[in-house]
Design an enzyme around this catalytic site. Structure first.
Site, PDB file in Angstrom:
ATOM      1  N   TYR A   3       2.092   6.621  11.285  1.00 38.17           N
ATOM      2  CA  TYR A   3       2.146   5.271  11.875  1.00 38.17           C
ATOM      3  C   TYR A   3       3.110   4.318  11.169  1.00 38.17           C
ATOM      4  CZ  TYR A   3      -1.555   4.863   8.308  1.00 38.17           C
ATOM      5  OH  TYR A   3      -2.277   4.929   7.147  1.00 38.17           O
TER       6      TYR A   3
ATOM      7  N   ARG B 196       0.886  -1.162   0.000  1.00 38.11           N
ATOM      8  CA  ARG B 196       0.000   0.000   0.000  1.00 38.11           C
ATOM      9  C   ARG B 196       0.921   1.208   0.000  1.00 38.11           C
ATOM     10  NH1 ARG B 196      -3.070   1.427   5.309  1.00 38.11           N
ATOM     11  NH2 ARG B 196      -1.545   3.095   5.313  1.00 38.11           N
TER      12      ARG B 196
ATOM     13  N   HIS C  68      -3.793   5.037   3.881  1.00 35.14           N
ATOM     14  CA  HIS C  68      -5.003   4.213   3.742  1.00 35.14           C
ATOM     15  C   HIS C  68      -5.964   4.872   2.758  1.00 35.14           C
ATOM     16  CE1 HIS C  68      -8.478   1.769   4.780  1.00 35.14           C
ATOM     17  NE2 HIS C  68      -9.150   2.877   5.033  1.00 35.14           N
TER      18      HIS C  68
HETATM   19  C1  LIG Z   1     -17.321  -3.838   9.180  1.00 33.71           C
HETATM   20  C2  LIG Z   1     -16.424  -2.650   9.037  1.00 33.71           C
HETATM   21  N1  LIG Z   1     -15.620  -2.315  10.054  1.00 33.71           N
HETATM   22  C3  LIG Z   1     -14.784  -1.251   9.942  1.00 33.71           C
HETATM   23  C4  LIG Z   1     -14.774  -0.502   8.800  1.00 33.71           C
HETATM   24  C5  LIG Z   1     -13.843   0.692   8.671  1.00 33.71           C
HETATM   25  N2  LIG Z   1     -12.730   0.312   7.793  1.00 33.71           N
HETATM   26  C6  LIG Z   1     -12.731   0.624   6.483  1.00 33.71           C
HETATM   27  S1  LIG Z   1     -11.383   0.044   5.699  1.00 33.71           S
HETATM   28  C7  LIG Z   1     -10.769  -0.636   7.102  1.00 33.71           C
HETATM   29  C8  LIG Z   1      -9.453  -1.353   7.098  1.00 33.71           C
HETATM   30  C9  LIG Z   1      -9.466  -2.583   6.295  1.00 33.71           C
HETATM   31  O1  LIG Z   1      -8.157  -3.086   6.218  1.00 33.71           O
HETATM   32  P1  LIG Z   1      -7.813  -4.278   5.252  1.00 33.71           P
HETATM   33  O2  LIG Z   1      -8.871  -5.289   5.300  1.00 33.71           O
HETATM   34  O3  LIG Z   1      -6.442  -4.723   5.549  1.00 33.71           O
HETATM   35  O4  LIG Z   1      -7.919  -3.602   3.814  1.00 33.71           O
HETATM   36  P2  LIG Z   1      -6.985  -2.468   3.194  1.00 33.71           P
HETATM   37  O5  LIG Z   1      -7.699  -1.174   3.409  1.00 33.71           O
HETATM   38  O6  LIG Z   1      -5.672  -2.519   3.874  1.00 33.71           O
HETATM   39  O7  LIG Z   1      -6.869  -2.806   1.762  1.00 33.71           O
HETATM   40  C10 LIG Z   1     -11.615  -0.399   8.180  1.00 33.71           C
HETATM   41  C11 LIG Z   1     -11.351  -0.847   9.547  1.00 33.71           C
HETATM   42  C12 LIG Z   1     -15.656  -0.873   7.753  1.00 33.71           C
HETATM   43  N3  LIG Z   1     -15.696  -0.205   6.603  1.00 33.71           N
HETATM   44  N4  LIG Z   1     -16.452  -1.952   7.883  1.00 33.71           N
END
Ligand SMILES: Cc1ncc(C[n+]2csc(CCOP(=O)(O)OP(=O)(O)O)c2C)c(N)n1
Ligand SMILES: [Mg+2]
Length: 328
Positions: free
Chosen positions: A258, A245, A249
């Site tokens: 971080y 990434r 984010h």
């Molecule tokens: C059920 C739920 N919990 C929390 C969130 C907030 N949220 C959005 S993206 C994210 C992180 C996801 O990380 P990852 O699965 O590693 O995907 P990445 O963004 O790194 O591709 C979170 C916690 C959400 N959208 N849905």
């Protein structure tokens, strides 16, 4: 692996590279549009483009279904969405194929191209994809479903329920976890207790494999095998694809808060697009001059798509309630 180990022709490899590069350059444009206040949000697949293009190329896009997540811009473009489609989504235009401007940017969907729209609630696409695959299994259509999520999102119950159902029903599908090391600011070490997330497949009676998503040929071959297995009635595969990434984010955070400067610098030195360009040169698929001309051509294409998308109408206020639920 070498690019040529993918067994793709020279022309197919060039086409794959063009898709990788277009996705990278389009994402850079989306950041610009966000920073000058023209779009509200951006969440990037920068660092995953090579893996996503290799993955998506292993499927039949007019037949198979894709249930992506927010970072899958390169993959949805391989599946059929255009730069203008993506830009219309980011600008909230009336003709945005994902949601006619109702959803956040990067929540891809396109009925015309078998891409099922994504919900922000992470991993809900996994159980929905099992339903799509079950329908195709009942139809006997030989079509398959691909669905993607991030590694942090595998902690959701939906992930486990979907894999269990796929194992029980021997569904024709491929699940991918795009592991980019972080869930927003939470690193892998605080996300799960296993080293290799693909081993979870064993517990559900489906195939599992980990691939290096910066390696085009390795990724393409793994997805091809998984797609063939699904199409031939051998059931589902879970693939953990290791990617980076390169950005924060989303457009709403700053990863320098971080992540250490060394961590960010090391990742950028191994940028998958740059690595693919090096391979194209060393395997004599493209010359420096040809790479430069592709870049120039894509710049013009993205500029034109941006202009066209910006000129498209916004949703009309009297249409506020349309395109939300299925209409008669
Ligand atoms: C059920 C739920 N919990 C929390 C969130 C907030 N949220 C959005 S993206 C994210 C992180 C996801 O990380 P990852 O699965 O590693 O995907 P990445 O963004 O790194 O591709 C979170 C916690 C959400 N959208 N849905
Ligand atoms: Mg992640």
């Amino acid at each position: 692996m070498k690019l040529k180990d993918s067994q793709l022709t020279k022309d197919e490899l060039i086409q794959a590279y063009r898709m990788v590069k277009e996705a990278r350059m389009l994402d850079e444009r989306l950041w610009q549009l966000n920073r000058i206040g023209k779009s509200t949000f951006n969440i990037s697949g920068q660092g995953a483009e090579v893996g996503q293009v290799a993955m998506a190329l292993a499927f039949e896009h007019d037949k198979d279904y894709f249930l992506p997540y927010y970072r899958d811009m390169a993959a949805v473009m391989v599946w059929g969405m255009s730069a203008k489609d993506i830009l219309m989504g980011s600008l909230g235009k009336a003709d945005d194929p994902s949601s006619h401007g109702r959803q956040m940017p990067n929540h891809y969907g396109d009925r015309a191209h078998n891409i099922v729209p994504f919900s922000s609630t992470v991993t809900t696409q996994y159980p929905v994809a099992t339903g799509v695959a079950l329908a195709m299994q009942i139809d006997g259509s030989k079509a398959i479903a691909l669905t993607a999520t991030g590694e942090g999102s595998t902690a959701e119950g939906d992930f486990h329920e979907a894999l269990n159902f796929a194992g029980v029903q021997k569904l024709p599908m491929v699940f991918v976890i795009e592991n980019n090391g972080y869930a927003i600011s939470t690193p892998n070490a605080e996300e799960f207790g296993v080293k290799d997330l693909s081993v979870r497949a064993t517990g559900y009676g489906i195939f599992g494999k980990q691939v290096n998503g910066r390696d085009f040929a390795e990724t393409y071959l793994a997805f091809k095998e998984a797609a063939d297995n699904a199409r031939n009635g051998n059931g589902s595969t879970l693939i953990e694809m290791l990617v980076d990434r390169l950005t924060a984010h989303s457009s709403d955070d700053d990863q320098r808060v971080y992540r250490t400067p060394d961590d960010i610098a090391e990742m950028k030195e191994n940028d998958c697009v740059m690595l693919m360009e090096k391979q194209l040169l060393s395997e004599k698929v493209l010359s420096e001059a040809e790479l430069a001309s592709i870049k120039k051509e894509l710049e013009a294409k993205i500029n034109q798509a941006t202009e066209e998308a910006e000129e498209m109408p916004n949703p009309a206020s009297d249409q506020l309630m349309t395109h939300i639920y299925e209409e008669e």
